[in-house]
Design a protein around this motif. Structure first.
Motif, PDB file in Angstrom:
ATOM      1  N   ASN A 140       0.965  -1.250  -0.058  1.00  0.00           N
ATOM      2  CA  ASN A 140       0.055   0.100  -0.118  1.00  0.00           C
ATOM      3  C   ASN A 140       0.849   1.302   0.141  1.00  0.00           C
ATOM      4  O   ASN A 140       0.765   2.241  -0.684  1.00  0.00           O
ATOM      5  CB  ASN A 140      -0.935  -0.112   1.210  1.00  0.00           C
ATOM      6  CG  ASN A 140      -2.107  -1.087   1.200  1.00  0.00           C
ATOM      7  OD1 ASN A 140      -2.149  -1.452  -0.124  1.00  0.00           O
ATOM      8  ND2 ASN A 140      -2.864  -1.404   1.871  1.00  0.00           N
ATOM      9  N   ALA A 141       1.916   1.064   0.851  1.00  0.00           N
ATOM     10  CA  ALA A 141       2.739   2.534   0.728  1.00  0.00           C
ATOM     11  C   ALA A 141       3.484   2.581  -0.511  1.00  0.00           C
ATOM     12  O   ALA A 141       3.541   3.641  -1.046  1.00  0.00           O
ATOM     13  CB  ALA A 141       3.817   2.090   2.026  1.00  0.00           C
ATOM     14  N   GLU A 142       3.948   1.506  -1.187  1.00  0.00           N
ATOM     15  CA  GLU A 142       4.423   1.624  -2.396  1.00  0.00           C
ATOM     16  C   GLU A 142       3.548   2.329  -3.413  1.00  0.00           C
ATOM     17  O   GLU A 142       3.856   3.113  -4.258  1.00  0.00           O
ATOM     18  CB  GLU A 142       5.137   0.327  -2.846  1.00  0.00           C
ATOM     19  CG  GLU A 142       5.862   0.313  -4.055  1.00  0.00           C
ATOM     20  CD  GLU A 142       7.188   1.223  -4.030  1.00  0.00           C
ATOM     21  OE1 GLU A 142       7.618   1.781  -5.243  1.00  0.00           O
ATOM     22  OE2 GLU A 142       7.876   1.235  -3.066  1.00  0.00           O
ATOM     23  N   LEU A 143       2.388   1.830  -3.541  1.00  0.00           N
ATOM     24  CA  LEU A 143       1.322   2.273  -4.334  1.00  0.00           C
ATOM     25  C   LEU A 143       1.034   3.759  -4.195  1.00  0.00           C
ATOM     26  O   LEU A 143       0.983   4.403  -5.213  1.00  0.00           O
ATOM     27  CB  LEU A 143       0.024   1.355  -4.211  1.00  0.00           C
ATOM     28  CG  LEU A 143      -1.303   1.867  -5.075  1.00  0.00           C
ATOM     29  CD1 LEU A 143      -0.977   1.514  -6.323  1.00  0.00           C
ATOM     30  CD2 LEU A 143      -2.418   0.934  -4.461  1.00  0.00           C
ATOM     31  N   GLU A 144       1.109   4.115  -3.033  1.00  0.00           N
ATOM     32  CA  GLU A 144       0.805   5.488  -2.799  1.00  0.00           C
ATOM     33  C   GLU A 144       1.942   6.371  -3.215  1.00  0.00           C
ATOM     34  O   GLU A 144       1.756   7.520  -3.777  1.00  0.00           O
ATOM     35  CB  GLU A 144       0.493   5.605  -1.295  1.00  0.00           C
ATOM     36  CG  GLU A 144      -0.778   5.306  -0.693  1.00  0.00           C
ATOM     37  CD  GLU A 144      -1.881   5.710  -1.393  1.00  0.00           C
ATOM     38  OE1 GLU A 144      -1.981   7.087  -1.502  1.00  0.00           O
ATOM     39  OE2 GLU A 144      -2.750   4.987  -1.820  1.00  0.00           O
ATOM     40  N   ARG A 145       2.910   5.648  -2.994  1.00  0.00           N
ATOM     41  CA  ARG A 145       4.453   6.492  -3.485  1.00  0.00           C
ATOM     42  C   ARG A 145       4.244   6.545  -5.390  1.00  0.00           C
ATOM     43  O   ARG A 145       4.537   7.717  -5.705  1.00  0.00           O
ATOM     44  CB  ARG A 145       5.611   5.684  -3.226  1.00  0.00           C
ATOM     45  CG  ARG A 145       6.191   6.282  -1.644  1.00  0.00           C
ATOM     46  CD  ARG A 145       7.430   5.719  -1.477  1.00  0.00           C
ATOM     47  NE  ARG A 145       7.794   4.218  -1.521  1.00  0.00           N
ATOM     48  CZ  ARG A 145       7.443   3.450  -0.237  1.00  0.00           C
ATOM     49  NH1 ARG A 145       6.931   4.047   0.870  1.00  0.00           N
ATOM     50  NH2 ARG A 145       7.584   2.179  -0.454  1.00  0.00           N
TER      51      ARG A 145
END
Length: 89
Positions: free
Chosen positions: A70-75
């Motif tokens: 999820n964090a990578e997707l947001e980045r």
């Protein structure tokens, strides 16, 4: 051990075996007589504990990986948005 029984009854193995036995359209459920016929393995308490600990460990790892994804997707979303808006990142 209640946790072992709970995990076993929610396992894919049991769900596949009982799916065709479920009745009711709105709230599918099993009949008591069908549940009573289930064959439930009863390993030693030590093995039950080990199985449950491994399951909890895998669940924690899966949650951690989900959070990382999820964090990578947001980045990635922020980076694409910056590119589309012409902002230097």
């Amino acid at each position: 051990m209640p946790e072992f029984l709970s995990r076993f009854l929610r396992s894919k193995l049991v769900v596949r075996q009982t799916k065709h036995l479920m009745t009711g359209n709105t709230l599918p459920r099993l009949q008591t007589r069908d549940i009573e016929k289930l064959l439930i393995p009863v390993p030693s308490e030590e093995h039950q504990l080990a199985i449950c600990q491994e399951a909890r460990s895998r669940e924690a790892k899966a949650m951690q990986l989900q959070q990382q994804a999820n964090a990578e997707l947001e980045r990635a979303k922020a980076e694409i948005e910056a590119i589309l808006l012409g902002v230097v990142v």
